[in-house]
Every structure is written in structure tokens, then in C-alpha cells.
Design an enzyme around this catalytic site. Sequence first.
Site, PDB file in Angstrom:
ATOM      1  N   TRP A 127      -4.667  -7.552  -4.268  1.00 19.55           N
ATOM      2  CA  TRP A 127      -4.477  -6.863  -2.984  1.00 19.55           C
ATOM      3  C   TRP A 127      -5.851  -6.397  -2.501  1.00 19.55           C
ATOM      4  O   TRP A 127      -6.567  -5.732  -3.266  1.00 19.55           O
ATOM      5  CB  TRP A 127      -3.536  -5.677  -3.218  1.00 19.55           C
ATOM      6  CG  TRP A 127      -3.167  -4.911  -2.000  1.00 19.55           C
ATOM      7  CD1 TRP A 127      -2.674  -5.419  -0.823  1.00 19.55           C
ATOM      8  CD2 TRP A 127      -3.236  -3.495  -1.825  1.00 19.55           C
ATOM      9  NE1 TRP A 127      -2.423  -4.406   0.056  1.00 19.55           N
ATOM     10  CE2 TRP A 127      -2.754  -3.212  -0.528  1.00 19.55           C
ATOM     11  CE3 TRP A 127      -3.633  -2.433  -2.634  1.00 19.55           C
ATOM     12  CZ2 TRP A 127      -2.682  -1.913  -0.017  1.00 19.55           C
ATOM     13  CZ3 TRP A 127      -3.553  -1.148  -2.140  1.00 19.55           C
ATOM     14  CH2 TRP A 127      -3.087  -0.895  -0.847  1.00 19.55           C
ATOM     15  N   ASP A 208      -0.335  -1.454 -11.358  1.00 15.91           N
ATOM     16  CA  ASP A 208       0.087  -1.201  -9.975  1.00 15.91           C
ATOM     17  C   ASP A 208       1.447  -1.868  -9.794  1.00 15.91           C
ATOM     18  O   ASP A 208       1.545  -3.092  -9.863  1.00 15.91           O
ATOM     19  CB  ASP A 208      -0.958  -1.806  -9.009  1.00 15.91           C
ATOM     20  CG  ASP A 208      -0.580  -1.584  -7.549  1.00 15.91           C
ATOM     21  OD1 ASP A 208       0.439  -0.920  -7.275  1.00 15.91           O
ATOM     22  OD2 ASP A 208      -1.325  -2.084  -6.677  1.00 15.91           O
ATOM     23  N   ALA A 210       4.343  -2.062  -7.132  1.00 17.51           N
ATOM     24  CA  ALA A 210       4.708  -1.701  -5.750  1.00 17.51           C
ATOM     25  C   ALA A 210       5.972  -2.411  -5.285  1.00 17.51           C
ATOM     26  O   ALA A 210       6.465  -2.127  -4.199  1.00 17.51           O
ATOM     27  CB  ALA A 210       3.555  -2.027  -4.806  1.00 17.51           C
ATOM     28  N   LYS A 243       8.450  -0.033  -0.512  1.00 21.63           N
ATOM     29  CA  LYS A 243       9.185  -1.280  -0.296  1.00 21.63           C
ATOM     30  C   LYS A 243      10.602  -1.183  -0.844  1.00 21.63           C
ATOM     31  O   LYS A 243      11.551  -1.517  -0.154  1.00 21.63           O
ATOM     32  CB  LYS A 243       8.471  -2.457  -0.975  1.00 21.63           C
ATOM     33  CG  LYS A 243       6.976  -2.319  -1.096  1.00 21.63           C
ATOM     34  CD  LYS A 243       6.239  -2.755   0.139  1.00 21.63           C
ATOM     35  CE  LYS A 243       4.798  -2.278   0.047  1.00 21.63           C
ATOM     36  NZ  LYS A 243       3.901  -2.896   0.958  1.00 21.63           N
TER      37      LYS A 243
HETATM   38  C1  LMR Z   1       0.665  -5.566   1.922  1.00 22.84           C
HETATM   39  O1  LMR Z   1       0.052  -5.997   0.940  1.00 22.84           O
HETATM   40  O2  LMR Z   1       0.868  -6.239   2.950  1.00 22.84           O
HETATM   41  C2  LMR Z   1       1.235  -4.188   1.876  1.00 22.84           C
HETATM   42  O3  LMR Z   1       0.972  -3.594   0.656  1.00 22.84           O
HETATM   43  C3  LMR Z   1       0.834  -3.358   3.030  1.00 22.84           C
HETATM   44  C4  LMR Z   1      -0.579  -2.908   2.945  1.00 22.84           C
HETATM   45  O4  LMR Z   1      -0.798  -1.705   3.027  1.00 22.84           O
HETATM   46  O5  LMR Z   1      -1.477  -3.751   2.828  1.00 22.84           O
END
Ligand code: LMR
Length: 394
Positions: A127, A208, A210, A243
Site C-alpha cells: 500500500w 497490517d 485492513a 472496510k
Molecule cells: C486503498 O488502498 O484504496 C484504501 O486503503 C484507501 C486508502 O486510504 O488508500
Amino acid sequence: MLQNLKAQPTDKILALIAAYREDPRETKVDLGVGVYKDSSGNTPVMRAVKEAEKRLQAEQSTKAYVGLAGDPAFSDAMINLVLGDTIPRDRIAAVATPGGTGAIRQAFELIKMAAPEATVWLSNPTWPNHPAILKYLDMKSAEYRYFDSETRGVDFDGLMADLSGVQAGDIVLLHGCCHNPTGANLTADQMAEVIALMNTKGALPFVDIAYQGFGDGLDADAQATRMIAAGFDNVLIAASCSKNFGIYRERTGILMAIARHEDEATLAQQNLNFLNRQNYSFPPDHGARVVTTILNDPALRADWEDELNETREGMLVLRKQLADELRRLTNSDRFDFLAHHRGMFSLLGTTPEMVEKLRADHGIYMVNDSRMNIAGLNANTVPILAKAIVDAGI
Ligand code: LMR
């Protein structure tokens, strides 16, 4: 003073929201930011959340401050959701945070305080906000290989080779489930090998998580995190409720720190409270209270789990439809990986130029690393996307 500021890089995921909004084409398809959408393109408030909010509105008698760590009942409920009974409660320090991102930020700061020399290892890719926050905090980071661009699965040999370079005291960030952005995940056996390697090297994990409940189910998705929790003296875990409870804008998350024993957990708790105080004082409470209400009420919890399961199964159907359609159009199994990936995302594994071509020619928006939000699809847009992928020559 303000004239001295430098323009900051825009976040490539969030930039897509504006670009999509400005596109006048009616046929445009948004596969960008990781937000669940139903078949009509809406992001509904979950039934159990609506009900919990109604109860809160009727019953809540004060909005006075809670504590720096947030409501202890929220910590207990979330620890149970993520870890089950893997670790005794008195070994775990926990604070509520503004979303999963808040938990990640606090975790990095805790690492900086406890182990300033540590390198934080990130999967490549990960991410984008992981490296962005580390850079902002001026912390050392390194990458380990993760994605095999041929198979679109995990490059396990590459991962193990790179992680064999970790130093004692380094931190390895692992995605608990539903890897973002790839959708490719380690098997339980592979995770056991990673845990053994890290223990040999003296590295510690930061998980992590999520997307618990978006892959194979609430408990199945927590399995890797529980293995990791049981495999080390110290573990950090950042969990998001954005989420799986669909409460994105309420900013609801938690940071857990697993300690060796109660005294160490007390020290960690005191430091986590301190960090909350420095950064924003008290964490947001509304979303946390909604989550606690749902998790602690058997009927509400059952309804939430049902709706989450429907969401998860809906994404699996879309994955299969897309893989089947691409199989039909290409007469090959090249895209079968889409059905094997888990969670909200899949990395298509193509170039930024191709991603741009999909946007320009077909109004299909995905992150420039070719991450697609599967939940952004529906039965009508699956064939449109499949045809566009084939037409673009991907
Ligand atoms: C994503 O990866 O799209 C989500 O976790 C939203 C974000 O904050 O980036």
C-alpha cells in the site's frame, strides 16, 4: 511563512477519485480507491451499523472524553475479533486510532521510539502509504520481493531470499490477509516458513490487517495474524474497521502491541497512550462504539456477519465472472489468477501505459500499478472490462 512550503506529492490512489469524478463519460468504471460498492455502485451503510447507531442515539447520555486509549470495551472486542484467544489479554496493549492509517502511523512512531535503528521491511509492492509515512517520519525502510509478474502469485523464493537479509531487531511489515495491492496471499505453510526465518534472524513482525472478512471469512482471514501473534515475543498489529464495517469516514481502527508479559504490556500501553496524546489526544469514539455494540450483541453480530459474508461472496462471484469472461475471450487460462486472488484487489500486472490506455480509451480507472478494486465491478461492467483488457492487448 506559507510561501516557503513545497508542493507535496499527491497520493496516487486518492488522485483517482477526482479524475474519475471529472470524467463525463457515462460508461466510465471506477476500480480505484478501496471502497466496497454494491451492484448499483453504492457504498451502503451496513444494516447492523444503522441499528447500532440508532441504539447509540437513543441511549448515549454524554459525549464527554473517554480515555486516551479509547473505550476499553472496543479494545477487548477487537482483540477478540482479530486474535481470538491466541494470546492472553494481559500481554496485549491496545489503543483506538483514527482508522487503520492512524494505527500504522502510531506503530511506526512506536518503532521509532523503541528501535530507532531498525529498518522496516515492506513488501514490493505494498500500500503506497506505508513507504510514504515511513519517509515522512524519516525512518529506514527496505523492500522484499512479493509479486511474481509471470504467475501473478506470490514470489515466495524471492521473498525468502530478500528476508534472509533482515538484521536482528528489524521490523517486517506483513499484510494479515487480502494483500493490498496484489490480492496474492501466502499460504499457511509459507507463513510458517516466514515466521521461522524471521525468528532465526531476530526480526519482529508488524501486521497490517485492513480487510478481515473480505477474503475467505472472518476467522480464516485472521489465521495468518494469529500464527504471527503466537510466533514472537513482540508483535504489532494495526487493524482497520473501515472496510469490514463499512464505516470508512468514521475513522475507526486499533493498534495492538503484544508484549512478553504483563509488565511489558503495561509499559507499552503507557507509551501508546502517550503517542495518542501527542498526536491527537483522544481517538474518535463514534465508530468504535458502533463496532463494540455490534460485536457484543449476538443478534447484531450475526446480522453483520451475514452481510459481510454476502459482500465477500459477491466479490468472489465477480472474480470468477471476470476470469471466465477473459478465459472465453482469450481462449487461455492467463487470467485465472483473478479467481485465485483474495480480497478487494487484484494486481493485473500490466504497465502504467496500459493502465492509461484503459482510462483514455475505455474510461476504466485503476491505480497506475494496475491495481483493480474488484468491488467496483458489477455484472454489467465485467464484460466491458474483460473486452477492454483484451482490446488493449494486455
Ligand atoms: C486503498 O488502498 O484504496 C484504501 O486503503 C484507501 C486508502 O486510504 O488508500
